[in-house]
Design a protein around this motif. Structure first.
Motif, PDB file in Angstrom:
ATOM      1  N   ASN A 195     -14.785  15.017 -10.383  1.00  0.00           N
ATOM      2  CA  ASN A 195     -14.104  15.203  -9.102  1.00  0.00           C
ATOM      3  C   ASN A 195     -12.754  15.896  -9.283  1.00  0.00           C
ATOM      4  O   ASN A 195     -12.386  16.769  -8.494  1.00  0.00           O
ATOM      5  CB  ASN A 195     -13.903  13.858  -8.389  1.00  0.00           C
ATOM      6  N   GLU A 196     -12.019  15.496 -10.314  1.00  0.00           N
ATOM      7  CA  GLU A 196     -10.699  16.073 -10.564  1.00  0.00           C
ATOM      8  C   GLU A 196     -10.801  17.578 -10.831  1.00  0.00           C
ATOM      9  O   GLU A 196     -10.036  18.376 -10.292  1.00  0.00           O
ATOM     10  CB  GLU A 196     -10.006  15.377 -11.744  1.00  0.00           C
ATOM     11  N   LEU A 197     -11.759  17.951 -11.669  1.00  0.00           N
ATOM     12  CA  LEU A 197     -11.931  19.362 -12.019  1.00  0.00           C
ATOM     13  C   LEU A 197     -12.411  20.169 -10.814  1.00  0.00           C
ATOM     14  O   LEU A 197     -11.906  21.257 -10.543  1.00  0.00           O
ATOM     15  CB  LEU A 197     -12.911  19.491 -13.188  1.00  0.00           C
ATOM     16  N   LYS A 211     -11.939  19.511  -7.642  1.00  0.00           N
ATOM     17  CA  LYS A 211     -10.844  19.639  -6.674  1.00  0.00           C
ATOM     18  C   LYS A 211      -9.791  20.639  -7.147  1.00  0.00           C
ATOM     19  O   LYS A 211      -9.255  21.407  -6.340  1.00  0.00           O
ATOM     20  CB  LYS A 211     -10.212  18.270  -6.413  1.00  0.00           C
ATOM     21  N   ALA A 212      -9.480  20.644  -8.430  1.00  0.00           N
ATOM     22  CA  ALA A 212      -8.487  21.590  -8.966  1.00  0.00           C
ATOM     23  C   ALA A 212      -8.966  23.028  -8.783  1.00  0.00           C
ATOM     24  O   ALA A 212      -8.178  23.911  -8.428  1.00  0.00           O
ATOM     25  CB  ALA A 212      -8.219  21.300 -10.442  1.00  0.00           C
ATOM     26  N   PHE A 213     -10.250  23.269  -8.996  1.00  0.00           N
ATOM     27  CA  PHE A 213     -10.782  24.623  -8.842  1.00  0.00           C
ATOM     28  C   PHE A 213     -10.805  25.038  -7.369  1.00  0.00           C
ATOM     29  O   PHE A 213     -10.379  26.140  -7.018  1.00  0.00           O
ATOM     30  CB  PHE A 213     -12.179  24.712  -9.456  1.00  0.00           C
ATOM     31  N   HIS A 214     -11.271  24.152  -6.507  1.00  0.00           N
ATOM     32  CA  HIS A 214     -11.372  24.501  -5.088  1.00  0.00           C
ATOM     33  C   HIS A 214     -10.012  24.655  -4.419  1.00  0.00           C
ATOM     34  O   HIS A 214      -9.877  25.401  -3.451  1.00  0.00           O
ATOM     35  CB  HIS A 214     -12.243  23.493  -4.338  1.00  0.00           C
ATOM     36  N   SER A 215      -9.006  23.977  -4.933  1.00  0.00           N
ATOM     37  CA  SER A 215      -7.657  24.119  -4.369  1.00  0.00           C
ATOM     38  C   SER A 215      -6.893  25.264  -5.034  1.00  0.00           C
ATOM     39  O   SER A 215      -5.727  25.489  -4.726  1.00  0.00           O
ATOM     40  CB  SER A 215      -6.874  22.821  -4.533  1.00  0.00           C
ATOM     41  N   GLU A 216      -7.553  25.946  -5.964  1.00  0.00           N
ATOM     42  CA  GLU A 216      -6.988  27.079  -6.701  1.00  0.00           C
ATOM     43  C   GLU A 216      -5.795  26.681  -7.568  1.00  0.00           C
ATOM     44  O   GLU A 216      -4.939  27.499  -7.883  1.00  0.00           O
ATOM     45  CB  GLU A 216      -6.650  28.234  -5.759  1.00  0.00           C
ATOM     46  N   THR A 217      -5.773  25.410  -7.984  1.00  0.00           N
ATOM     47  CA  THR A 217      -4.775  24.944  -8.939  1.00  0.00           C
ATOM     48  C   THR A 217      -5.056  25.578 -10.308  1.00  0.00           C
ATOM     49  O   THR A 217      -4.137  25.862 -11.065  1.00  0.00           O
ATOM     50  CB  THR A 217      -4.808  23.403  -9.053  1.00  0.00           C
ATOM     51  N   ILE A 218      -6.349  25.785 -10.594  1.00  0.00           N
ATOM     52  CA  ILE A 218      -6.765  26.468 -11.826  1.00  0.00           C
ATOM     53  C   ILE A 218      -7.685  27.625 -11.434  1.00  0.00           C
ATOM     54  O   ILE A 218      -8.334  27.582 -10.388  1.00  0.00           O
ATOM     55  CB  ILE A 218      -7.487  25.509 -12.802  1.00  0.00           C
ATOM     56  N   SER A 261     -11.578  30.918 -15.075  1.00  0.00           N
ATOM     57  CA  SER A 261     -11.597  30.877 -16.540  1.00  0.00           C
ATOM     58  C   SER A 261     -11.204  29.490 -17.057  1.00  0.00           C
ATOM     59  O   SER A 261     -11.883  28.921 -17.920  1.00  0.00           O
ATOM     60  CB  SER A 261     -10.653  31.939 -17.097  1.00  0.00           C
ATOM     61  N   ALA A 262     -10.124  28.942 -16.527  1.00  0.00           N
ATOM     62  CA  ALA A 262      -9.683  27.600 -16.934  1.00  0.00           C
ATOM     63  C   ALA A 262     -10.704  26.549 -16.511  1.00  0.00           C
ATOM     64  O   ALA A 262     -10.985  25.609 -17.252  1.00  0.00           O
ATOM     65  CB  ALA A 262      -8.315  27.291 -16.336  1.00  0.00           C
ATOM     66  N   PHE A 263     -11.268  26.714 -15.308  1.00  0.00           N
ATOM     67  CA  PHE A 263     -12.293  25.794 -14.831  1.00  0.00           C
ATOM     68  C   PHE A 263     -13.488  25.813 -15.786  1.00  0.00           C
ATOM     69  O   PHE A 263     -13.989  24.764 -16.188  1.00  0.00           O
ATOM     70  CB  PHE A 263     -12.744  26.181 -13.420  1.00  0.00           C
ATOM     71  N   SER A 264     -13.950  27.009 -16.129  1.00  0.00           N
ATOM     72  CA  SER A 264     -15.128  27.145 -16.999  1.00  0.00           C
ATOM     73  C   SER A 264     -14.909  26.460 -18.339  1.00  0.00           C
ATOM     74  O   SER A 264     -15.795  25.753 -18.836  1.00  0.00           O
ATOM     75  CB  SER A 264     -15.454  28.618 -17.224  1.00  0.00           C
ATOM     76  N   GLN A 265     -13.738  26.668 -18.935  1.00  0.00           N
ATOM     77  CA  GLN A 265     -13.439  26.060 -20.222  1.00  0.00           C
ATOM     78  C   GLN A 265     -13.411  24.533 -20.120  1.00  0.00           C
ATOM     79  O   GLN A 265     -14.007  23.830 -20.939  1.00  0.00           O
ATOM     80  CB  GLN A 265     -12.102  26.575 -20.752  1.00  0.00           C
ATOM     81  N   ALA A 266     -12.742  24.020 -19.099  1.00  0.00           N
ATOM     82  CA  ALA A 266     -12.657  22.567 -18.922  1.00  0.00           C
ATOM     83  C   ALA A 266     -14.031  21.967 -18.611  1.00  0.00           C
ATOM     84  O   ALA A 266     -14.372  20.888 -19.102  1.00  0.00           O
ATOM     85  CB  ALA A 266     -11.668  22.230 -17.809  1.00  0.00           C
ATOM     86  N   TYR A 267     -14.815  22.678 -17.824  1.00  0.00           N
ATOM     87  CA  TYR A 267     -16.152  22.193 -17.471  1.00  0.00           C
ATOM     88  C   TYR A 267     -17.049  22.143 -18.709  1.00  0.00           C
ATOM     89  O   TYR A 267     -17.794  21.183 -18.906  1.00  0.00           O
ATOM     90  CB  TYR A 267     -16.744  23.079 -16.384  1.00  0.00           C
ATOM     91  N   ARG A 268     -16.967  23.144 -19.555  1.00  0.00           N
ATOM     92  CA  ARG A 268     -17.758  23.139 -20.794  1.00  0.00           C
ATOM     93  C   ARG A 268     -17.375  21.952 -21.680  1.00  0.00           C
ATOM     94  O   ARG A 268     -18.232  21.363 -22.338  1.00  0.00           O
ATOM     95  CB  ARG A 268     -17.589  24.448 -21.556  1.00  0.00           C
ATOM     96  N   GLU A 269     -16.098  21.609 -21.682  1.00  0.00           N
ATOM     97  CA  GLU A 269     -15.651  20.426 -22.442  1.00  0.00           C
ATOM     98  C   GLU A 269     -16.265  19.160 -21.858  1.00  0.00           C
ATOM     99  O   GLU A 269     -16.671  18.258 -22.604  1.00  0.00           O
ATOM    100  CB  GLU A 269     -14.130  20.352 -22.462  1.00  0.00           C
ATOM    101  N   GLU A 270     -16.325  19.080 -20.532  1.00  0.00           N
ATOM    102  CA  GLU A 270     -16.979  17.923 -19.900  1.00  0.00           C
ATOM    103  C   GLU A 270     -18.464  17.903 -20.217  1.00  0.00           C
ATOM    104  O   GLU A 270     -19.032  16.842 -20.506  1.00  0.00           O
ATOM    105  CB  GLU A 270     -16.767  17.962 -18.387  1.00  0.00           C
TER     106      GLU A 270
END
Length: 114
Positions: free
Chosen positions: A47-49, A51-58, A61-70
């Motif tokens: 949920n955190e990731l 929301k951060a992507f949809h609110s354009e906080t990240i 590219s940053a979303f993809s990297q963090a998502y792959r870690e998850e």
């Protein structure tokens, strides 16, 4: 083979095994109206990731990297879908409007490399 498709598109004969990969049920779609074989919440972004992507906080590219870690924490579930995709077509269903930058595309790429 792994492919991605919006939940709002008609199911087709080439879809094979259809997997909903959104954590939340897609807006405006009745559960009885969506043709799907499973709802795989384990491989959705946190949920955190999300929301951060949809609110354009990240950015994507940053979303993809963090998502792959998850996703790495759910390798067993990923291996199951990847193995299925070697036997038949697997279609990842998502609700995002953006068809070029979304979590399903990241997931599909991750699954192809398992």
């Amino acid at each position: 083979m792994i492919q991605c498709k919006r939940v709002y598109e008609q199911a087709g004969p080439g879809d094979g095994y259809r997997v909903l990969v959104d954590k939340l049920w897609p807006r405006g779609v009745k559960k009885t109206d969506l043709a799907y074989d499973e709802w795989c919440k384990a491989l959705t972004p946190s949920n955190e990731l999300r929301k951060a992507f949809h609110s354009e906080t990240i950015d994507f590219s940053a979303f993809s990297q963090a998502y792959r870690e998850e996703l790495a924490r759910h390798a067993d579930e990923g291996m199951r879908l990847a193995a299925l995709a070697k036997k038949q077509t697997v279609t990842l269903l998502y609700g995002a409007k953006n068809t070029e930058q979304n979590h399903a595309l990241v997931l599909a790429d991750w699954l192809r490399h398992l």
